[in-house]
Design a protein around this motif. Structure first.
Motif, mmCIF file in Angstrom:
data_model
loop_
_atom_site.group_PDB
_atom_site.id
_atom_site.type_symbol
_atom_site.label_atom_id
_atom_site.label_comp_id
_atom_site.label_asym_id
_atom_site.label_seq_id
_atom_site.Cartn_x
_atom_site.Cartn_y
_atom_site.Cartn_z
ATOM 1 N N ARG A 1 -0.478 4.135 10.987
ATOM 2 C CA ARG A 1 -0.972 3.122 10.058
ATOM 3 C C ARG A 1 -0.326 1.772 10.336
ATOM 4 O O ARG A 1 -0.996 0.729 10.282
ATOM 5 C CB ARG A 1 -0.702 3.551 8.618
ATOM 6 N N ARG B 1 -6.262 5.893 0.408
ATOM 7 C CA ARG B 1 -7.089 6.254 1.551
ATOM 8 C C ARG B 1 -7.995 5.121 1.995
ATOM 9 O O ARG B 1 -8.243 4.941 3.174
ATOM 10 C CB ARG B 1 -7.945 7.487 1.213
ATOM 11 N N ILE B 2 -8.553 4.370 1.047
ATOM 12 C CA ILE B 2 -9.424 3.249 1.376
ATOM 13 C C ILE B 2 -8.668 1.969 1.058
ATOM 14 O O ILE B 2 -8.380 1.665 -0.097
ATOM 15 C CB ILE B 2 -10.739 3.317 0.568
ATOM 16 N N HIS B 3 -8.329 1.221 2.093
ATOM 17 C CA HIS B 3 -7.489 0.047 1.910
ATOM 18 C C HIS B 3 -8.339 -1.198 1.692
ATOM 19 O O HIS B 3 -9.239 -1.484 2.482
ATOM 20 C CB HIS B 3 -6.592 -0.163 3.144
ATOM 21 N N TRP C 1 0.840 -1.193 0.000
ATOM 22 C CA TRP C 1 0.000 0.000 0.000
ATOM 23 C C TRP C 1 0.879 1.249 0.000
ATOM 24 O O TRP C 1 1.942 1.295 0.606
ATOM 25 C CB TRP C 1 -0.877 0.072 1.241
ATOM 26 N N LYS D 1 -8.839 -5.344 1.661
ATOM 27 C CA LYS D 1 -8.398 -6.358 2.619
ATOM 28 C C LYS D 1 -7.107 -6.985 2.121
ATOM 29 O O LYS D 1 -7.052 -7.482 0.989
ATOM 30 C CB LYS D 1 -9.476 -7.424 2.787
#
Length: 251
Positions: free
Chosen positions: A217, A170-172, A165, A174
């Protein structure tokens, strides 16, 4: 420690022959490897693995950087990570493309360094360079195995590839797995801080800073696997295992 043992165990025994690197990180810009997989690099080095990084661009221009500054910062971080090999392909920053010329240059790296594991940028990202880099790695991986070409080095297919990543994502999604970097978080952050022109200069000093964001994070991903800190990875291919070695208890 023998090849094939430790963090990135593999069932591909044949690829260890004539392998220069165990792990190769392909980063769009200087500092991307440190931010995204710095802990994984350090953990792999601690297991006796040979680790390298290839940057596709020099990352410039930026508000507080220059090619000379970024080169100095990269050298400092390389020393912290104790990398076995590092190179910059000098492709155009801000307009990186997965074109034939770039594909050839990266395929040559794969053929000459012969890594058994490639860590590449995830295929979705806010930054166009990161998207192009992910596409480029996929294409160069295929090209590296071609015969009857003018590329130096013997044909080679890197058997394992995982995607990391970016800080821009911003939107990870799975992840396929999370790498435990708990023992290496302080050293990872030391490597990240080497890039003062990108992480500190001109940025707000009150909490949370960009350095806090990077560490937080890692803390979140560590929490997901019941560890202090972690780094997430995705895989487009099935991951083979040879035994169940539990990372955590059922409690």
């Amino acid at each position: 420690m023998a090849r094939g043992s430790g963090a990135f165990d593999s069932c591909y025994e044949g690829v260890y022959v004539n392998s220069a690197l165990d792990v190769l990180v392909v980063a769009p810009h200087p500092d991307d490897a440190e931010i995204s997989v710095g802990g994984t690099i350090l953990a792999s080095k601690a297991l006796g693995m040979r680790v390298g990084v290839v940057e596709l661009t020099n990352g410039e221009p930026t508000p507080y950087g220059s090619p000379e500054i970024r080169e100095q910062e990269t050298a400092a971080s390389t020393a912290v990570l104790d990398l076995d090999w590092r190179e910059n392909l000098g492709l155009p920053n801000r307009s990186l493309e997965s074109n034939l010329e770039a594909r050839r240059e990266l395929a040559i790296v794969f053929r000459t360094q012969r890594p058994r594991i490639i860590l590449a940028p995830y295929w979705e990202d806010v930054h166009p360079d990161h998207v192009a880099a992910s596409q480029l790695v996929d294409a160069a991986r295929f090209w590296a195995k071609l015969s009857k070409t003018d590329m130096p080095g013997e044909r080679f297919w890197p058997p394992q590839m995982y995607y990391f990543w970016s800080i821009h994502l911003r939107i990870h999604p799975k992840p396929s797995f999370v790498f435990d970097i708990s023992e290496y978080i302080d050293q990872k952050m030391q490597a990240v801080q080497c890039y003062e022109s990108q992480m500190i200069a001109g940025r707000p000093t009150e909490h949370p800073t960009v350095l806090d964001d990077i560490k937080d994070r890692a803390r979140y991903w560590g929490w997901t696997i019941h560890r202090a800190y972690g780094e997430p990875f995705a895989s487009r291919e099935e991951i083979g295992i040879q035994s169940f070695l539990p990372l955590t208890s059922a409690e």
